[in-house]
Write an enzyme that holds these catalytic residues in place. Structure first.
Site, short mmCIF file in Angstrom:
data_model
loop_
_atom_site.label_atom_id
_atom_site.label_comp_id
_atom_site.label_asym_id
_atom_site.label_seq_id
_atom_site.Cartn_x
_atom_site.Cartn_y
_atom_site.Cartn_z
N GLY A 12 45.83 -0.02 17.99
CA GLY A 12 45.27 1.14 18.70
C GLY A 12 44.98 2.23 17.67
N ALA A 14 46.76 4.60 16.50
CA ALA A 14 47.82 4.87 15.52
C ALA A 14 47.81 3.84 14.39
CB ALA A 14 49.18 4.88 16.22
N ALA A 47 41.21 5.59 26.92
CA ALA A 47 41.41 7.04 27.02
C ALA A 47 40.11 7.70 27.48
CB ALA A 47 41.88 7.60 25.70
N GLY A 49 39.81 11.53 28.94
CA GLY A 49 39.65 12.99 28.83
C GLY A 49 39.27 13.46 27.44
N GLU A 116 41.92 20.44 30.92
CA GLU A 116 42.79 19.55 31.69
C GLU A 116 44.04 20.32 32.11
OE1 GLU A 116 43.17 15.35 30.37
OE2 GLU A 116 41.74 15.92 28.83
N HIS A 232 50.38 9.82 36.09
CA HIS A 232 49.11 10.55 36.20
C HIS A 232 48.82 10.75 37.69
CE1 HIS A 232 44.98 11.75 35.70
NE2 HIS A 232 45.11 11.72 34.38
N ARG A 279 50.73 17.86 34.79
CA ARG A 279 50.69 16.56 35.47
C ARG A 279 51.92 16.23 36.31
NH1 ARG A 279 48.18 12.72 31.02
NH2 ARG A 279 46.26 13.87 31.37
N HIS A 340 51.59 6.35 33.64
CA HIS A 340 50.48 6.58 32.70
C HIS A 340 50.93 6.59 31.25
CE1 HIS A 340 46.59 8.08 31.44
NE2 HIS A 340 47.13 9.17 30.91
N ARG A 375 54.29 15.29 28.69
CA ARG A 375 53.23 15.49 27.69
C ARG A 375 52.10 16.35 28.24
NH1 ARG A 375 48.32 12.48 26.71
NH2 ARG A 375 48.90 11.16 28.46
N LEU A 381 46.51 11.29 21.78
CA LEU A 381 45.62 10.79 20.71
C LEU A 381 45.84 11.66 19.47
CD1 LEU A 381 42.38 10.21 22.84
CD2 LEU A 381 43.85 8.44 21.85
P1 FAD Z 1 47.74 1.52 21.88
O1 FAD Z 1 46.40 2.11 21.80
O2 FAD Z 1 48.23 1.13 23.22
O3 FAD Z 1 47.79 0.24 20.93
C1 FAD Z 1 48.92 -0.61 20.92
C2 FAD Z 1 48.57 -1.86 20.16
O4 FAD Z 1 49.73 -2.64 19.93
C3 FAD Z 1 47.59 -2.77 20.87
O5 FAD Z 1 46.68 -3.23 19.92
C4 FAD Z 1 48.48 -3.92 21.36
O6 FAD Z 1 47.80 -5.12 21.55
C5 FAD Z 1 49.47 -4.00 20.22
N1 FAD Z 1 50.74 -4.65 20.53
C6 FAD Z 1 51.66 -4.31 21.47
N2 FAD Z 1 52.70 -5.16 21.42
C7 FAD Z 1 52.46 -6.05 20.43
C8 FAD Z 1 53.15 -7.19 19.90
N3 FAD Z 1 54.33 -7.61 20.40
N4 FAD Z 1 52.59 -7.87 18.88
C9 FAD Z 1 51.39 -7.51 18.37
N5 FAD Z 1 50.69 -6.47 18.84
C10 FAD Z 1 51.21 -5.74 19.85
N6 FAD Z 1 45.62 10.26 25.65
C11 FAD Z 1 44.95 11.36 25.24
O7 FAD Z 1 45.39 12.04 24.32
N7 FAD Z 1 43.77 11.70 25.81
C12 FAD Z 1 43.21 10.99 26.83
O8 FAD Z 1 42.14 11.31 27.32
C13 FAD Z 1 43.91 9.85 27.32
N8 FAD Z 1 43.43 9.13 28.35
C14 FAD Z 1 44.08 7.98 28.71
C15 FAD Z 1 43.53 7.18 29.71
C16 FAD Z 1 44.12 5.97 30.05
C17 FAD Z 1 43.51 5.11 31.13
C18 FAD Z 1 45.30 5.56 29.37
C19 FAD Z 1 45.94 4.25 29.71
C20 FAD Z 1 45.86 6.36 28.40
C21 FAD Z 1 45.27 7.57 28.06
N9 FAD Z 1 45.80 8.39 27.06
C22 FAD Z 1 45.13 9.51 26.66
C23 FAD Z 1 46.99 7.98 26.32
C24 FAD Z 1 46.55 7.38 24.97
O9 FAD Z 1 45.41 6.59 25.18
C25 FAD Z 1 47.63 6.52 24.34
O10 FAD Z 1 48.85 7.18 24.35
C26 FAD Z 1 47.26 6.20 22.89
O11 FAD Z 1 45.97 5.66 22.84
C27 FAD Z 1 48.26 5.22 22.32
O12 FAD Z 1 47.79 4.76 21.09
P2 FAD Z 1 48.68 3.74 20.26
O13 FAD Z 1 47.90 3.40 19.05
O14 FAD Z 1 50.03 4.27 20.12
O15 FAD Z 1 48.83 2.46 21.23
C1 SIN Z 2 42.82 11.92 31.52
O1 SIN Z 2 41.68 11.83 31.10
O2 SIN Z 2 43.13 12.40 32.60
C2 SIN Z 2 43.93 11.39 30.67
C3 SIN Z 2 44.26 12.36 29.64
C4 SIN Z 2 45.58 12.05 28.98
O3 SIN Z 2 46.28 11.13 29.36
O4 SIN Z 2 45.93 12.79 28.06
#
Ligand code: FAD
Ligand code: SIN
Length: 516
Positions: A12, A14, A47, A49, A116, A232, A279, A340, A375, A381
């Site tokens: 993702g 990160a 994501a 917003g 938001e 959410h 939220r 969420h 949060r 993000l």
């Molecule tokens: P992720 O993006 O979830 O990536 C995790 C990765 O780890 C994936 O590739 C997965 O396959 C991998 N993985 C997991 N377990 C294993 C394993 N055992 N072995 C190998 N790989 C594994 N946040 C905001 O700030 N703004 C927004 O507008 C927003 N909107 C959102 C809307 C939705 C619908 C959702 C679900 C979330 C939203 N969020 C938003 C939250 C935000 O998207 C997440 O918190 C953020 O993207 C997390 O990033 P990450 O890299 O930590 O994890």
């Molecule tokens: C949303 O677009 O409502 C999600 C935003 C977030 O999770 O930060």
């Protein structure tokens, strides 16, 4: 055995950001990214917003963003972390733009800033309602250009390899060949995202099973604040859909309002910020309204908004509603709260270091102190980008080629026997989701928590038995991880309740009932 300087688990925002930075700075070092599905599948991709970043200093300020984050976190944020993350925001956003990410621009030529819940100012930078997709695909495209990054998709990390409280890499299952591999690394970074799939209603995709947190827990890392689950308020309600599509909070920032079935606008009864309260408050208010009325959902009214402007800002939401025969110009959108985001996770310091040497964590699986009990919208993000950079800065100064010899597979007990009946695992998984939804939801009480704890422990023993007798598989590990994470959520909820005296205000994410 594969040796790499940096092993990153998760692709993702990160994980990819950290990988790219390492590869750009150190062309002579190797990075391996292990990810359990296609490379782009992640919470990040969905994501909507945007990213909260202070842009317009004549109208907004770091001070205001910091205050909003602290208020939302209900007195449980680490102020120094909040200050650091908020002030780093503009640099991290600029980096994304340099890599090619495009964000919407207003008529005056500046970035268009959305609003938001919980934000006192417009400061959410976005790409229509597909900000995550834009970010994920941009960084992934850059990662794919780097010859020193090896990307292993459909590789599932099973367990960390540790010795004397030091991380030496991970055991990984190749999902296509079923081979179990040893990845030996100088430094291992968990970027495995959230835990949404523990719940029956979630906005998260199927990958969100809390694997990284469960792995870190098994290795003895400190895990905290697991009770702070964010729900959410506005996930689309549809009786035939098990997956829950999000209706971004930015839609309320654009002027939509919540109504009961009979049309009453209820949010002003609960909070002076009305539909743009934070939220936790909006979700709890919806839950109360639904309990009072017995209705299945509440409604988001967009009928008074300019429909073509809506379609321009939120094309994906508009189309998805239309596919379900909901025409936002004339129909209210049925919505309910859904799991969420996880505010807690693997405890890290400001460099992203966990309590285990050479093991780091960033993104949603990490607990940094930014969010406290709840949060602030669009801060995650931002947090992922800032902590990926912090880990990069720290590791850039750390020595490499110090890897110690790691265990071989024969030293670890894996089973190559028969597969467990997949139907049986699916059934257990859905029972777990029902239990978490019912007993460990927005409002929790003692009895429900203790019942959940007991049931989860029974399942934990059952799965341990199955694991001994059957082949090691992704499906068994996901279930085992979900149960382990469920236990952490329940136990930390109970503990928080016991220590409650003054820690959690009634408005916190962990709403308490009278029996609490
Ligand atoms: P992720 O993006 O979830 O990536 C995790 C990765 O780890 C994936 O590739 C997965 O396959 C991998 N993985 C997991 N377990 C294993 C394993 N055992 N072995 C190998 N790989 C594994 N946040 C905001 O700030 N703004 C927004 O507008 C927003 N909107 C959102 C809307 C939705 C619908 C959702 C679900 C979330 C939203 N969020 C938003 C939250 C935000 O998207 C997440 O918190 C953020 O993207 C997390 O990033 P990450 O890299 O930590 O994890
Ligand atoms: C949303 O677009 O409502 C999600 C935003 C977030 O999770 O930060």
């Amino acid at each position: 055995m594969i040796h790499t300087d940096y092993l990153i688990i998760g692709s993702g925002v990160a994980g990819l950001t950290l990988a790219l930075k390492m590869a750009e700075r150190f062309p002579d070092r190797t990075v391996a990214i292990v990810t359990k599905s296609t490379a782009d599948e992640s919470n990040t991709k969905y994501a909507q917003g945007g990213i909260a970043v202070v842009q317009n200093e004549s109208d907004d300020s770091f001070k205001k963003h910091i205050e909003d984050t602290l208020i939302c976190g209900d007195g449980l944020c680490d102020t120094s972390v909040v200050e650091m993350v908020v002030t780093e925001g503009p640099k991290r956003l600029q980096e994304l733009i340099t890599w090619g990410a495009q964000f919407d621009v207003a008529a005056d030529g500046h970035l268009d800033l959305g609003r938001e819940g919980g934000h006192s100012k417009n400061r959410v930078v976005h790409h229509k309602d597909q900000t995550g997709y834009e970010i994920e695909s941009t960084i992934l495209a850059q990662v794919r250009k780097m010859s020193t990054i090896a990307l292993y998709d459909f590789h599932f990390a099973l367990n960390l390899i540790t010795r004397d409280d030091k991380c030496l890499g991970a055991f990984v299952l190749n999902e296509q060949t079923h081979e179990i591999m040893v990845f030996a690394s100088d430094y291992t970074i968990l970027a495995t995202g959230g835990i949404g799939k523990l719940y029956g209603h979630t906005t998260n995709p199927a990958i969100a099973t809390g694997d990284g947190i469960a792995m870190a827990n098994r290795a003895g890392a400190v895990i905290t604040d697991m009770e702070f689950i964010q729900f959410h308020p506005t996930a689309l309600y549809h009786k035939d859909l098990s997956a829950t599509f999000l209706i971004s909070e930015a839609v309320r920032g654009f002027g939509a309002c919540l109504r009961t079935k009979v049309g009453r606008q209820f949010m002003p009864d609960y909070d002076t910020r009305g539909d743009l309260a934070s939220r936790d408050i909006v979700s709890q208010s919806i839950e109360k309204e639904l309990k009072k009325s017995g209705d299945a959902c509440v409604y988001l009214d967009c009928t008074h908004l300019n429909a073509s402007a809506f379609q321009e800002h939120f094309p994906m939401i508009y189309e998805n509603c239309k596919l379900l025969n909901i025409h936002i110009e004339k129909d209210w959108i049925p919505v309910i709260p859904a799991q969420h985001y996880l505010c807690g996770g693997i405890s890290v310091d400001q460099h992203g270091q966990t309590s285990i040497a050479n093991l780091f964590a960033c993104g949603e699986c990490a607990r940094t102190g930014l969010h406290g009990a709840n949060r602030l919208a669009s801060n995650s993000l931002l947090e992922a980008l800032v902590y990926a950079d912090n880990i990069f800065q720290f590791l850039a100064k750390a020595t490499i080629n110090q890897a110690e010899p790691v265990q071989t597979l024969s030293e670890w007990k894996y089973n190559y026997g028969s597969l467990i009946d997949p139907e049986f695992l699916l059934k257990m998984k859905s029972e777990l989701q029902v239990l978490m939804q019912k007993n460990v939801g927005i409002v929790r009480n003692d009895t429900a928590l203790f019942q959940a704890q007991m049931q989860l422990k029974i399942w934990q023993n059952q799965v341990a038995g199955l694991e001994r007798r059957h082949r090691t598989s992704k499906e068994v590990y996901e279930l085992k991880n979900m149960i382990a994470v469920g236990i952490l959520v329940v136990e930390q909820s109970i503990k928080r309740k016991e220590n409650k005296g003054g820690f959690v205000k009634e408005s916190g994410s962990l709403q308490t009932t009278n029996s609490y």
